[in-house]
Write a protein that holds these residues in place. Structure first.
Motif, PDB file in Angstrom:
ATOM      1  N   PHE A  42       5.143  11.972  13.271  1.00  0.00           N
ATOM      2  CA  PHE A  42       4.040  12.772  12.746  1.00  0.00           C
ATOM      3  C   PHE A  42       2.903  11.904  12.238  1.00  0.00           C
ATOM      4  CE2 PHE A  42       1.834  15.193   9.427  1.00  0.00           C
ATOM      5  CZ  PHE A  42       1.539  16.362  10.117  1.00  0.00           C
ATOM      6  N   TYR A  43       3.244  10.848  11.490  1.00  0.00           N
ATOM      7  CA  TYR A  43       2.220  10.017  10.868  1.00  0.00           C
ATOM      8  C   TYR A  43       1.557   9.046  11.846  1.00  0.00           C
ATOM      9  CZ  TYR A  43       3.702  11.392   6.127  1.00  0.00           C
ATOM     10  OH  TYR A  43       3.980  12.091   4.977  1.00  0.00           O
ATOM     11  N   THR A  44       2.307   8.503  12.799  1.00  0.00           N
ATOM     12  CA  THR A  44       1.765   7.450  13.666  1.00  0.00           C
ATOM     13  C   THR A  44       1.974   7.695  15.154  1.00  0.00           C
ATOM     14  OG1 THR A  44       3.788   6.112  13.691  1.00  0.00           O
ATOM     15  CG2 THR A  44       2.274   5.775  11.847  1.00  0.00           C
ATOM     16  N   GLY A  45       2.660   8.783  15.534  1.00  0.00           N
ATOM     17  CA  GLY A  45       2.961   8.997  16.943  1.00  0.00           C
ATOM     18  C   GLY A  45       3.879   7.925  17.500  1.00  0.00           C
ATOM     19  N   PHE A  46       4.789   7.400  16.635  1.00  0.00           N
ATOM     20  CA  PHE A  46       5.704   6.316  17.012  1.00  0.00           C
ATOM     21  C   PHE A  46       4.969   5.050  17.440  1.00  0.00           C
ATOM     22  CE2 PHE A  46       9.053   9.653  18.034  1.00  0.00           C
ATOM     23  CZ  PHE A  46       9.801   9.378  16.894  1.00  0.00           C
ATOM     24  N   ARG A  47       3.681   4.951  17.076  1.00  0.00           N
ATOM     25  CA  ARG A  47       2.874   3.776  17.452  1.00  0.00           C
ATOM     26  C   ARG A  47       2.905   3.526  18.963  1.00  0.00           C
ATOM     27  NH1 ARG A  47       5.098   2.540  12.414  1.00  0.00           N
ATOM     28  NH2 ARG A  47       3.494   2.064  10.851  1.00  0.00           N
ATOM     29  N   HIS A 106      -0.640  -4.714   9.096  1.00  0.00           N
ATOM     30  CA  HIS A 106       0.554  -5.422   8.643  1.00  0.00           C
ATOM     31  C   HIS A 106       0.987  -4.980   7.240  1.00  0.00           C
ATOM     32  CE1 HIS A 106       0.043  -7.732  12.166  1.00  0.00           C
ATOM     33  NE2 HIS A 106      -0.875  -8.565  11.720  1.00  0.00           N
ATOM     34  N   ALA A 107       0.024  -4.578   6.396  1.00  0.00           N
ATOM     35  CA  ALA A 107       0.351  -4.247   5.006  1.00  0.00           C
ATOM     36  C   ALA A 107       0.818  -2.818   4.843  1.00  0.00           C
ATOM     37  CB  ALA A 107      -0.863  -4.490   4.112  1.00  0.00           C
ATOM     38  N   GLY A 108       0.315  -1.912   5.668  1.00  0.00           N
ATOM     39  CA  GLY A 108       0.610  -0.502   5.473  1.00  0.00           C
ATOM     40  C   GLY A 108       1.552   0.064   6.500  1.00  0.00           C
ATOM     41  N   ARG A 109       2.061   1.261   6.180  1.00  0.00           N
ATOM     42  CA  ARG A 109       2.939   1.961   7.107  1.00  0.00           C
ATOM     43  C   ARG A 109       2.303   3.266   7.571  1.00  0.00           C
ATOM     44  NH1 ARG A 109       8.796   4.728   5.745  1.00  0.00           N
ATOM     45  NH2 ARG A 109       9.402   5.188   7.920  1.00  0.00           N
ATOM     46  N   GLY A 183      -0.368  16.686  14.214  1.00  0.00           N
ATOM     47  CA  GLY A 183      -0.131  15.380  13.617  1.00  0.00           C
ATOM     48  C   GLY A 183      -1.042  14.316  14.209  1.00  0.00           C
ATOM     49  N   MET A 184      -0.593  13.071  14.163  1.00  0.00           N
ATOM     50  CA  MET A 184      -1.429  11.969  14.619  1.00  0.00           C
ATOM     51  C   MET A 184      -1.696  12.026  16.122  1.00  0.00           C
ATOM     52  SD  MET A 184      -3.158   9.385  13.610  1.00  0.00           S
ATOM     53  CE  MET A 184      -2.527   8.986  11.974  1.00  0.00           C
ATOM     54  N   LYS A 185      -0.684  12.327  16.921  1.00  0.00           N
ATOM     55  CA  LYS A 185      -0.869  12.348  18.372  1.00  0.00           C
ATOM     56  C   LYS A 185      -1.784  13.499  18.785  1.00  0.00           C
ATOM     57  CE  LYS A 185       2.649  11.560  21.087  1.00  0.00           C
ATOM     58  NZ  LYS A 185       4.008  11.661  21.684  1.00  0.00           N
ATOM     59  N   PHE A 273      -2.662   2.131  11.525  1.00  0.00           N
ATOM     60  CA  PHE A 273      -1.202   2.131  11.462  1.00  0.00           C
ATOM     61  C   PHE A 273      -0.559   2.664  12.736  1.00  0.00           C
ATOM     62  CE2 PHE A 273      -2.614   3.192   6.973  1.00  0.00           C
ATOM     63  CZ  PHE A 273      -2.653   1.868   6.571  1.00  0.00           C
ATOM     64  N   THR A 274      -1.371   3.094  13.702  1.00  0.00           N
ATOM     65  CA  THR A 274      -0.813   3.661  14.933  1.00  0.00           C
ATOM     66  C   THR A 274      -0.628   2.626  16.039  1.00  0.00           C
ATOM     67  OG1 THR A 274      -3.017   4.233  15.777  1.00  0.00           O
ATOM     68  CG2 THR A 274      -1.904   5.886  14.424  1.00  0.00           C
ATOM     69  N   ALA A 275      -1.076   1.400  15.808  1.00  0.00           N
ATOM     70  CA  ALA A 275      -0.954   0.358  16.834  1.00  0.00           C
ATOM     71  C   ALA A 275       0.428  -0.278  16.791  1.00  0.00           C
ATOM     72  CB  ALA A 275      -2.019  -0.718  16.633  1.00  0.00           C
ATOM     73  N   LYS A 276       0.920  -0.681  17.937  1.00  0.00           N
ATOM     74  CA  LYS A 276       2.265  -1.248  18.042  1.00  0.00           C
ATOM     75  C   LYS A 276       2.356  -2.608  17.376  1.00  0.00           C
ATOM     76  CE  LYS A 276       5.794  -2.420  21.489  1.00  0.00           C
ATOM     77  NZ  LYS A 276       6.111  -2.454  22.939  1.00  0.00           N
ATOM     78  N   ASN A 277       1.321  -3.440  17.539  1.00  0.00           N
ATOM     79  CA  ASN A 277       1.337  -4.785  16.985  1.00  0.00           C
ATOM     80  C   ASN A 277      -0.095  -5.280  16.825  1.00  0.00           C
ATOM     81  OD1 ASN A 277       0.586  -5.470  19.675  1.00  0.00           O
ATOM     82  ND2 ASN A 277       2.757  -5.711  20.227  1.00  0.00           N
ATOM     83  N   ALA A 278      -0.239  -6.539  16.390  1.00  0.00           N
ATOM     84  CA  ALA A 278      -1.564  -7.095  16.145  1.00  0.00           C
ATOM     85  C   ALA A 278      -2.425  -7.171  17.410  1.00  0.00           C
ATOM     86  CB  ALA A 278      -1.437  -8.483  15.508  1.00  0.00           C
ATOM     87  N   PRO A 279      -1.911  -7.674  18.552  1.00  0.00           N
ATOM     88  CA  PRO A 279      -2.739  -7.675  19.756  1.00  0.00           C
ATOM     89  C   PRO A 279      -3.208  -6.269  20.156  1.00  0.00           C
ATOM     90  CG  PRO A 279      -0.843  -9.113  20.062  1.00  0.00           C
ATOM     91  CD  PRO A 279      -0.619  -8.379  18.785  1.00  0.00           C
ATOM     92  N   ALA A 280      -2.348  -5.281  19.943  1.00  0.00           N
ATOM     93  CA  ALA A 280      -2.723  -3.913  20.308  1.00  0.00           C
ATOM     94  C   ALA A 280      -3.864  -3.401  19.453  1.00  0.00           C
ATOM     95  CB  ALA A 280      -1.508  -2.993  20.186  1.00  0.00           C
TER      96      ALA A 280
END
Length: 539
Positions: A42-47, A106-109, A183-185, A273-280
């Motif tokens: 709901f919050y991030t769409g599973f990133r 990196h800091a937040g969820r 939700g987010m998605k 907070f929806t990105a999988k990682n830093a490069p994304a």
């Protein structure tokens, strides 16, 4: 521009398209809604959003109705000063990409509250974050709900404040549904659809404007100078903010307020907070910056084109703040061809309608997430207890109604006022409270809980007080209360006072904290720094 100027064919086609959009977008929200009681979904769409889709969603959050309606109106009426504010919006996204995007990721969820408490938990900071989130986004929601009511009644030819009130209530309910169900998605998907339609409409208008002036930018500027009624002053600073020493400083801080405020508003930062990682997140932000840069060029052409082809008098007849300039231009630019005129106007009206819907839905979602995750899960739950995910998700959805209903009520009450002050208040709180708190918390090792609270509370209070007693609320025909005059600060935004004060209070609050608290924060920052700046996992 009034309802009588919109021909019957445009009204019929617009009604059919609006109804179709409502049905399709709600169906898409239902199809993309969380299938399980999973907070991450709901919050991030599973990133799982790809960088391009995430970049489109981020740009979609940036390009709100305030950008489309208010900024184009400001450019059309004030020329150079309006262009500076539009460019500040694009620069804001660049600032977010370079300075805040990766540390936030990196800091937040789920929320800003996560990022501000990444070193150590704090109920006080969580509570203040929820309050500031509501204070910064509620004014923007009210502005856009009111704008949605005006747009639909204008385009469809409805008359009377009672009909407009019913329209605001109906559209507000729809926006609440988008946030609570999708939700987010779901909101991201609506943003992407909105952005595609809006870009097509803006590009079409810009092409038609340039065709009218023979693809000669110099001729466009010359006609805009003539149509503005101000001559060459239209192409210089001074029409929005007087070119006095104080006015020049006010213009600089107004631009800075837009830069820092837009970058830190909660409905934008939650997309980090929806990105999988830093490069994304880096790739997503790169796409968003490019999209925003092109869009600023388009709205600059549209705004100048409205002045050049319609004239200041016609634009002001549609409203003293020029908020209908894009619709007026769409209606008039190809008036010699009825069918093409209907197509252009309907395309632009559809794009604005989608912008209003998606923007408010994203803001309601951000407020609901903060109420559920920051307030319920980390403040009201007994210390040491774990909140039940299913219950938190239920509260997040119910919070969308708790936020949306007051916004609808306020929008109904102030629908006949000039509401630019609400946009300014939102950006001022973002720049004066959220920006200092994030910068100090993410990059200053000594920053303590007291410092964060000082920025959040002090920045919000100072921005609100200065805005209330500025010329945006009273004292001018464009003010929220044009018939009153209680302004004290001759400022366009509160940034000149409240931005430095927000940083100062965060710094002072940290220095006034106990030495052992500062030392503990330095240790916490040293432990978190690899994860915060590089995404490294703790061992």
């Amino acid at each position: 521009m009034n309802s009588q100027t919109v021909d019957a064919s445009s009204q019929s086609l617009s009604f059919a398209i609006f109804a179709g959009l409502v049905s399709v977008t709600m169906l898409l929200c239902i199809m993309t809604s969380a299938e399980r009681d999973d907070l991450d979904e709901f919050y991030t769409g599973f990133r799982t959003l790809a960088p391009l889709r995430n970049g489109l969603a981020i740009a979609g959050d940036y390009i709100s109705a305030a950008t489309v309606l208010s900024t184009i109106g400001i450019i059309a009426l004030t020329g150079f000063d309006g262009l500076i504010l539009a460019l500040s919006t694009a620069l804001s996204l660049l600032l977010l990409m370079v300075l805040l995007a990766e540390p936030l990721r990196h800091a937040g969820r789920f929320t800003i509250g996560d990022a501000l408490t990444h070193r150590a938990p704090s109920r006080g900071v969580r509570l203040a974050t929820t309050a500031v989130t509501l204070a910064s986004l509620l004014p923007l929601m009210v502005f856009q709900l009111s704008g949605a009511g005006h747009l639909v009644t204008l385009v469809l030819g409805f008359e009377g404040s009672s009909v407009r009130t019913a329209t605001i209530i109906a559209l507000g309910g729809l926006m609440i549904g988008y946030a609570a169900i999708g939700g987010m998605k779901g909101t991201a998907l609506i943003h992407i659809i909105k952005l595609v339609v809006l870009f097509a409409a803006s590009a079409l208008l810009a092409v038609l404007v340039m065709d009218k002036v023979g693809w000669n930018p110099s001729r466009l500027l010359a006609l805009a100078d003539q149509g503005s009624g101000a001559g060459p002053a239209f192409s210089r600073s001074g029409l929005l903010i007087e070119a006095t020493p104080l006015g020049k400083v006010d213009l600089v801080f107004s631009a800075l307020t837009v830069v820092f405020g837009a970058a830190c508003l909660p409905h934008v930062t939650m997309r980090m907070f929806t990105a999988k990682n830093a490069p994304a997140i880096r790739r997503a932000m790169s796409y968003a910056v490019m999209i925003m840069g092109v869009f600023v060029v388009l709205i600059a052409v549209v705004g100048a084109g409205a002045t050049a082809l319609l004239g200041r008098g016609v634009i002001e007849a549609g409203g003293p703040q020029g908020s209908t300039a894009i619709l007026q231009l769409a209606q008039a630019i190809v008036a010699d061809s009825a069918s093409f005129s209907t197509l252009v106007f309907t395309t632009v009206a559809t794009a604005v309608f989608l912008t209003l819907l998606s923007s408010v839905a994203g803001m309601i979602l951000a407020c609901g997430n903060s109420l559920a995750h920051d307030l319920y899960a980390h403040v009201t739950i007994r210390k040491g207890a774990e909140p039940e995910p299913r219950r938190e998700l239920l509260i997040a959805r119910a919070a969308a109604f708790a936020v949306g209903v007051p916004a609808i009520v306020i929008a109904v009450l102030v629908q006949d006022n000039g509401l630019r002050a609400l946009i300014i208040l939102s950006f001022s709180i973002g720049a004066s409270a959220i920006a200092p708190a994030l910068v100090l918390s993410l990059f200053w090792p000594r920053c303590t809980r007291t410092g964060v609270l000082g920025s959040l509370i002090g920045g919000t209070v100072s921005a609100t007080v200065v805005t209330i007693f500025s010329t945006t609320v009273s004292g001018t025909p464009q003010s929220l209360f044009p018939d009153s005059d209680f302004d004290i600060f001759p400022l366009t935004t509160s940034g000149l006072i409240s931005m430095p004060l927000g940083f100062l209070l965060g710094w002072a609050g940290t220095l006034l904290s106990r030495p052992e608290s500062q030392a503990r924060q330095i240790q916490e920052y040293a432990a978190a720094e690899p994860r915060l700046l590089a995404g490294a996992e703790r061992r």
